[in-house]
Structures are given as structure tokens and as C-alpha cells.
Design an enzyme around this catalytic site. Sequence first.
Site, PDB file in Angstrom:
ATOM      1  N   LYS A  52       0.840  -1.207   0.000  1.00 53.48           N
ATOM      2  CA  LYS A  52       0.000   0.000   0.000  1.00 53.48           C
ATOM      3  C   LYS A  52       0.874   1.255   0.000  1.00 53.48           C
ATOM      4  CE  LYS A  52      -3.812  -2.484   2.090  1.00 53.48           C
ATOM      5  NZ  LYS A  52      -4.489  -2.954   3.289  1.00 53.48           N
ATOM      6  N   GLN A  96      -4.702  -2.077   9.581  1.00 52.21           N
ATOM      7  CA  GLN A  96      -4.577  -3.377   8.913  1.00 52.21           C
ATOM      8  C   GLN A  96      -5.165  -4.492   9.784  1.00 52.21           C
ATOM      9  OE1 GLN A  96      -3.229  -3.888   5.685  1.00 52.21           O
ATOM     10  NE2 GLN A  96      -4.133  -5.895   6.015  1.00 52.21           N
ATOM     11  N   ASP A 119     -11.317   2.463   4.028  1.00 51.94           N
ATOM     12  CA  ASP A 119     -11.733   1.065   3.858  1.00 51.94           C
ATOM     13  C   ASP A 119     -13.256   0.981   3.660  1.00 51.94           C
ATOM     14  OD1 ASP A 119      -9.567  -0.707   3.873  1.00 51.94           O
ATOM     15  OD2 ASP A 119      -9.433  -0.744   6.066  1.00 51.94           O
TER      16      ASP A 119
END
Length: 297
Positions: A52, A96, A119
Site C-alpha cells: 500500500k 490493517q 476502507d
Amino acid sequence: MTEIIDGNAVASEIRDNLTDAIETLADAGSRPGLATVLMGDDPASQTYVNMKQRDCEEVGIESHHVDVAGDAPPETLYDTIADLNADPEIHGYIVQAPVPDHVDYREVIRRVDPAKDVDGFHPENVGRLVAGDARFRPCTPHGVQKLLEDAAIDLEGKDVTIVGRSDIVGKPLANLLIQKADDGNATVTVCHSRTTDLAAKTRGADVVVAAAGAPELIDGSMIGDGAVVIDVGVNRVDADNEKGYELVGDVEFESAKERASAITPVPGGVGPMTRAMLLYNTVKAASLQNGVDVDLP
Ligand code: NAD
């Protein structure tokens, strides 16, 4: 001839198109910034976070990273989240998953500022998506929609079977595909571990999306003639090679390809799209937070 849907190519085009928007934002004094938070030292999570970060650098998004010790109390993670919520240079961030067992992931998500929740997992963003007013579409379902759009697959009136009901893939994708919208208008069946006669539900579908995390669960006999197959699954299986493993999807590619009109490979299908759509959401977050309009791909 079966079309092999090239996720790398579609993702690359989306990334290229995002760079214009990123430079527009940078010229307006608000270069998009994405932070990743990793609690603990799970090697797979470390790899995802590194990818990422690299993706951000490639398109001109400022990337930031915070490590939190795996044995720290939940409050340490909450403090990090509060800092990121308050930092004007961070337009979006992700914590994460998975987090260590002593941390309640739902509570973590609730603490993320919904405006920075790239997200798309915060209850406010889930509610908006279900209501047909999504702020951030979760990256994997959004990537699946973009792949279908790029392959010119019109979902209107089509039967779509999604295998998997997770909060990050199956549920949001089902909600997106039933919306009264150009990239929706499908009739969706969602299957899961308690579904009976899975094969009947996949065989009758115009589009099958596999997101079960079960290696090669769906073979050609479970695919209707001419159906479109999108394989979200990424599973490590033992292999007789240097690494000792290989990645396979939830679909048995070779037999499914014989029946499908179009199919995504693993790797090189949905995976790169998920990464591209995180960049997309970060750019959108920066645009919304700074009131600078940009064209999004
Ligand atoms: P999950 O474990 O949270 O959910 C799996 C779902 O599949 C559950 O709802 C379960 O009921 C269902 N399921 C499991 N076995 C089944 C079976 N035999 N029959 C019917 N349903 C079954 O998984 P997830 O996080 O949604 O991920 C699913 C897969 O997609 C995994 O392989 C994951 O690695 C992969 N994934 C890939 C990407 C990507 O970018 N390519 C992103 C997210 C997840």
C-alpha cells in the site's frame, strides 16, 4: 474464446487516471495523504502494508505508517487513531486487519473518523452504502464493479451469485449490485457456509463472484455456460516449487474457463483492483475534506 479479465491492466489505467486528480489536489495545497497502521508483526499484514505504501509513492500520494506493538493495550491503538483523526495531512487511513485477539476490531472501526475511513468499514459508511449514498465503497467490491464495467458487462436484470457473506466483500458487494444504478440493477443471491446445494445457485447465475476463502471450491461443473466468473479468493496452497506454496483462487480456473465467457485469474484479477481502489478512496477523501472538486475514474 473466453475473455481473461486483466485486473493489472484495469488497475493500472485507474492509477494513471488518478494522478491528474492528485496533482490538482497538490496544486490546491492538499496533496492526498494515506496512513497505514499495523498492530503486531504478522508477516502477511506487513507485506500488504508495504504494498500500500509503494502504491501511494507511485501515484504521488503521501504515505505514512504507524507501528503499534502487538502486546500494547487497546488504548495505545485508540490513541494512534485519535492522532490520525486530528491530523490534517492524513486524509485517509486503514488499520490493517487482523488486529491481535485482545483488541476488538469493531471498536477500532467505530473510532475511525468516517470521513477518513477509506476502507469503508465504519457503520456510518456501511449505512450510507446500503442507503444508496456511498461515501467510500469498500475497495474489493468497488474493484469488482470496476472490472465488470471495464469488461462491458451490463448487470441490469442479471442473476449474480456471490459466494461469501463477509463484511468486507460479500455483504457490501451484494448491497452495491442491487442498487438502482447503472453499475447495479442485478438480482443477487448471497451464499455462505450454511447454504445448501451451492452448485445449483452458482450454475444458474449469469455472474458468479467467489469470495469464500476456500481453494478451488468452484469448478467448471458449477458454472453455467457463458457465465462471467470473478474470483476474489486468494489462498496459499502447498506447491512443489522454491517458495513451497502457490496462490490459487476460490475457482478452479482451468475447468471454469471452459464454461465461462469471461473470468478473472488469480493472481492478476481482483487483487490489483483492491489496491487501486484504496488509492481512489484516498483521493476522494482528500477532495471531500478540502472542498476541491476532481474527476475520479
Ligand atoms: P471470510 O473468511 O471473512 O468470509 C468467507 C465467507 O465465505 C464466509 O461468509 C463463509 O460463510 C463463506 N464460505 C466459506 N466456505 C464456504 C463454502 N464452502 N461454501 C459457501 N460459502 C463458504 O473471507 P473474506 O475476507 O471475505 O475473503 C474471502 C477470500 O477473498 C479469501 O480468500 C481472501 O484472501 C480473499 N480476499 C481477496 C481480496 C483481494 O483483493 N483479492 C480482498 C479480500 C479478500
